[in-house]
Design a protein around this motif. Structure first.
Motif, short mmCIF file in Angstrom:
data_model
loop_
_atom_site.label_atom_id
_atom_site.label_comp_id
_atom_site.label_asym_id
_atom_site.label_seq_id
_atom_site.Cartn_x
_atom_site.Cartn_y
_atom_site.Cartn_z
N GLN A 127 0.68 -1.17 0.02
CA GLN A 127 -0.08 0.06 -0.19
C GLN A 127 0.73 1.31 0.15
O GLN A 127 1.62 1.28 0.74
N PHE A 128 0.57 2.29 -0.88
CA PHE A 128 1.22 3.38 -0.75
C PHE A 128 0.25 4.60 -0.46
O PHE A 128 -0.96 4.55 -0.93
N LEU A 129 0.65 5.58 0.45
CA LEU A 129 0.04 6.75 0.40
C LEU A 129 0.60 7.95 -0.04
O LEU A 129 1.95 8.14 0.27
N PHE A 130 0.25 8.50 -1.01
CA PHE A 130 0.92 9.74 -1.76
C PHE A 130 0.01 10.97 -1.30
O PHE A 130 -1.06 11.21 -1.43
N GLU A 131 1.02 11.78 -0.65
CA GLU A 131 0.44 13.36 -0.63
C GLU A 131 0.93 14.04 -1.73
O GLU A 131 1.88 14.31 -2.07
N LYS A 145 4.81 13.88 -0.66
CA LYS A 145 5.20 13.30 0.45
C LYS A 145 4.93 11.52 0.01
O LYS A 145 3.75 11.32 -0.31
N ALA A 146 5.84 10.90 0.32
CA ALA A 146 5.52 9.36 -0.07
C ALA A 146 5.66 8.30 1.07
O ALA A 146 6.49 8.54 1.91
N ASP A 147 4.66 7.43 1.44
CA ASP A 147 5.00 6.37 2.42
C ASP A 147 4.38 5.20 1.87
O ASP A 147 3.43 5.07 1.12
N GLU A 207 9.61 10.80 -4.01
CA GLU A 207 8.98 12.43 -3.53
C GLU A 207 9.58 13.30 -4.72
O GLU A 207 10.83 13.19 -5.06
N GLY A 208 8.62 14.25 -5.18
CA GLY A 208 8.89 14.78 -6.02
C GLY A 208 8.89 14.50 -7.47
O GLY A 208 8.91 15.33 -8.49
#
Lengths: 412, 336
Positions: free
Chosen positions: A28-32, A40-42, A358-359
């Motif tokens: 699972q990825f969560l991208f802001e 922001k990536a997690d 990120e970016g």
């Protein structure tokens, strides 16, 4: 957050996974996001739990070898080879030279098919399905040869503790050589298609950059590290099997001319050139393969009793197509190992996702994620779930658990 | 001019043409998929696969997401299909006079071309999914991007007809009656080729095909605009897509290749009508294979900023160059 016009830009969250068409395996990825850019990536791996280590701790080493084959659907020999090497070191088994060469040949074939599979996936993520079909069609041939040698296309079941279970006979040589010669020709075509195509270049160059320092700091392995200029290859650094007899040097993107950027393009270059290297290694091995036995001990009861007597611990390492794969095994005079711990190559590489995502643009997420060639089935073997709430473990928690477990094993 | 008989005839013809247009549009999608598969050394689905898909989709229920706006969500596919069908009625097909030819012109067609895309944008935003929202944003951006080259091509053609003193230059029927290639000298010929190139690149963008399918991008947005659509609504979008394919092909044919086959074969009356009709669709198929299927099979998906750069900078310049060449051609017409 405000931009020049003074308007407020609210970042929004795009969740990707655990089920998403771009992901072949669950993560699972969560991208802001801000517009199309990832701020922001997690990510949260550990979406599957198959309990393979648990199963292994209740079996004897010979049975575990076949269990290790099933950890990953692509690395058919990676895990069994690493595990067998760990046990061989504990029991002090001298593997026959011919078996070492056969192991190298099959490991290199695996690298070829794995890299071709990856090339197809990367092309698909870029929206270039024609190249995806081409790469996978080309891959079939190596699977056919692997089937010719081992009898299986995916879970080879070739490695045995103390050697291999099938010989490569002189009658099989022409088939293998025909496949390799064909690959030599095809590889030129693949290099041209992948590296000279304008659309691939504009999508992959300067995308997902992992700097040399970050690659080193995050302990990345395999082609991901090498594409960033980190000279790291278990086959060269700690030669095992027949790799010591072969002259191999780690492949860096600079081998294709140009400088090392550590972007997606460089990862394509490294993997494609490694296919070429593997073809050379297999040819050398076929030529220099000594005659002789392929197993240390043919009779299984004798092998098992030798394993049962063994005490000690060892680490088996193998340079898998994705990088270093590591199996830690401890044995204490019982049939089953006292401890078995797997660190798959993708585990070392997953952390590099955060700096490289990120970016980046939203459109590049699939190819950047795929560029480290993640294999989550290798990585996800355990998930910690307590009650209804899923607890995420911090570094302190993990350290505490580790200490507790060590104390429990040692009985103090 | 709108007598009751005339009106009944128009409505009847419009209905018949819509049904034929939908069927042929779906067939076009099938041909596209089949040829693309053959280019990738696959067998591909049957030619009628889109029809089979549609039958299945229409038999399924519509699922409206919880946080969607149902009104807009359900209206979007209908608007998309209706607007595509209306453009079809403006096209001169074969030797047939456009059914609605008397009630509007090329400018209206250009506006109508934007409507299906706008409907999809509205539907995407209304579905309340983050993927669809991103898809809708991208669709808007790419729509703005390809309007410039498309407009430059259309304006150049109309200007050309106007400069030759032809009455009503914005009517598609008039454009089809006066093949543009016969009106220009060598410079204008080059200009027209550039415009044809522009239109050939606008077509896949208009149809959201690779390399311009970033609003739908399966691997990034899981279908983007259409991610929440299912059942009958998705079926309607499929039909709209088919009709739009036919419309884009038909538009290019009407502007650049309006010739009919009946004069060559010496046919008259109904035979001529049928032959021209079939010939028209053959032209559309060939054009679509060249400008959509081959391109979408041959290259990777562009990022949205690449799409904008390509259309605004490169194709915009090519379109303007084509326009300038056509103007120069008429200025220097006496010199050659």
């Amino acid at each position: 957050m405000t931009d020049d016009t003074g308007m407020k830009k609210a970042p929004y969250v795009v969740p990707i996974g655990p089920v998403h068409p771009a992901l072949k395996e669950p993560v699972q990825f969560l991208f802001e996001m801000e517009g199309e850019v990832v701020k922001k990536a997690d990510f949260a791996p550990g979406q599957t739990h198959r309990g393979i280590e648990w199963m292994g701790m209740r079996r004897n080493p010979v049975q575990i070898v076949h269990l290790t084959d099933r950890i990953c659907g692509i690395c058919g020999v990676t895990h069994s080879l690493s595990f067998a090497r760990a046990v061989e070191q504990i029991v002090d088994i001298e593997v026959p030279a011919r078996a070492d060469y056969i192991r190298v040949i099959i490991a290199e074939f695996e690298r070829i098919q794995s890299h071709l599979l990856w090339a197809g996936v990367a092309a698909h993520e870029l929206g270039f399905d024609t190249l995806f079909y081409l790469a996978w069609r080309v891959r079939e041939e190596s699977l056919d040869v692997i089937e010719h040698i081992t009898g299986n296309r995916i879970n080879y079941g070739l490695v045995q503790i103390g050697g291999v279970r099938r010989d490569i006979t002189p009658e099989q040589h022409p088939t293998i050589h025909a496949c390799l010669d064909n690959y030599r020709g095809l590889l030129g075509k693949m290099l041209r298609l992948f590296l000279h195509d304008t659309t691939i270049s504009i999508r992959c160059k300067e995308t997902g950059i992992l700097s040399f320092e970050e690659a080193l700091h995050l302990c990345t392995v395999g082609p991901t590290a090498r594409a960033s200029g980190v000279v790291k290859d278990v086959r060269v650094d700690y030669p095992y099997s027949a790799y010591g007899d072969l002259e191999i040097s780690p492949i860096l993107p600079s081998a294709y001319g140009g400088e090392i950027n550590g972007d997606v393009y460089d990862r394509i270059v490294v993997r494609l050139l490694e296919i070429e290297q593997s073809i050379g290694i297999i040819e050398t091995c076929l030529k220099e393969m000594p005659a002789g036995e392929i197993l240390w001990e043919k009779k299984l009861p004798k092998l098992l009793s030798a394993c049962k007597k063994a005490h000690g611990e060892a680490v088996g390492r193998h340079e898998a197509p994705r990088g270093e794969c590591l199996h830690y095994v401890a044995m204490d005079g019982h049939e089953a190992p006292a401890m078995w711990k797997i660190k798959a190559s993708s585990y070392s590489n997953l952390h590099s996702w955060i700096p490289i995502l990120e970016g980046e643009q939203l459109a590049d997420i699939p190819v950047v994620v795929a560029s480290i060639d993640p294999c989550l089935s290798c990585t996800d073997r355990v998930a910690v779930i307590r009650g209804d709430t899923r607890s995420l473990m911090t570094k302190e928690d993990l350290h505490r658990l580790s200490v507790e477990k060590t104390r429990r094993i040692q009985g103090c | 001019m709108l007598t009751p008989e005339n009106m009944v005839l128009t409505v009847g013809a419009a209905f018949v043409l819509s049904v034929i247009g939908i069927l042929i549009g779906l067939l076009l999608l099938g041909i596209d998929r089949r040829i693309s598969a053959r280019m990738q050394a696959r067998i591909g689905p049957p030619l009628l696969q889109p029809v089979i898909d549609l039958r299945k989709l229409l038999s399924k229920e519509n699922i409206v997401p919880e946080n969607a706006i149902p009104g807009i969500f359900n209206a979007a596919p209908i608007v998309a299909l209706a607007s595509s069908l209306v453009i079809l009625l403006y096209l001169p097909i074969g030797s047939m006079v456009p059914i609605l030819g008397g009630y509007g012109d090329l400018i209206l067609v250009m506006y109508l071309l934007a409507v299906p895309a706008l409907a999809m944008v509205a539907g995407g935003f209304a579905s309340g999914s983050p993927y669809a929202t991103v898809g809708a944003q991208r669709e808007m951006v790419s729509m703005i991007a390809y309007e410039l080259p498309l407009a430059s091509a259309v304006i150049a053609i109309a200007w050309l007809l106007y400069s030759k003193g032809i009455a009503n230059p914005f009517s598609l029927a008039v454009i089809a009656e006066n093949p543009v290639w016969t009106l220009v000298g060598p410079l204008g010929m080059l200009g027209l080729l550039l415009l044809l190139l522009t239109l050939a690149w606008v077509t896949p963008a208009e149809l959201s095909k690779i390399p311009f399918d970033s609003p739908e991008a399966e691997t990034e947005l899981a279908g983007g605009l259409l991610v929440e659509y299912s059942g009958k609504n998705l079926g309607l979008f499929t039909v709209a897509q088919g009709v739009k394919t036919l419309v884009m092909g038909g538009l290019a044919i009407a502007i650049f290749f309006p010739w009919n086959i009946s004069p060559v074969l010496g046919l008259t009356s109904y035979a001529a009508f049928t032959a021209d009709f079939i010939f028209f669709f053959l032209k559309v198929i060939v054009l679509m294979i060249l400008s959509v299927t081959i391109i979408r099979t041959g290259i990777a998906r562009f990022r949205i900023n690449h799409v904008v750069t390509l259309f605004w900078v490169y194709l915009g310049l090519i379109g303007l160059a084509g326009l300038s060449l056509i103007i120069l051609d008429s200025v220097f017409a006496g010199w050659f």
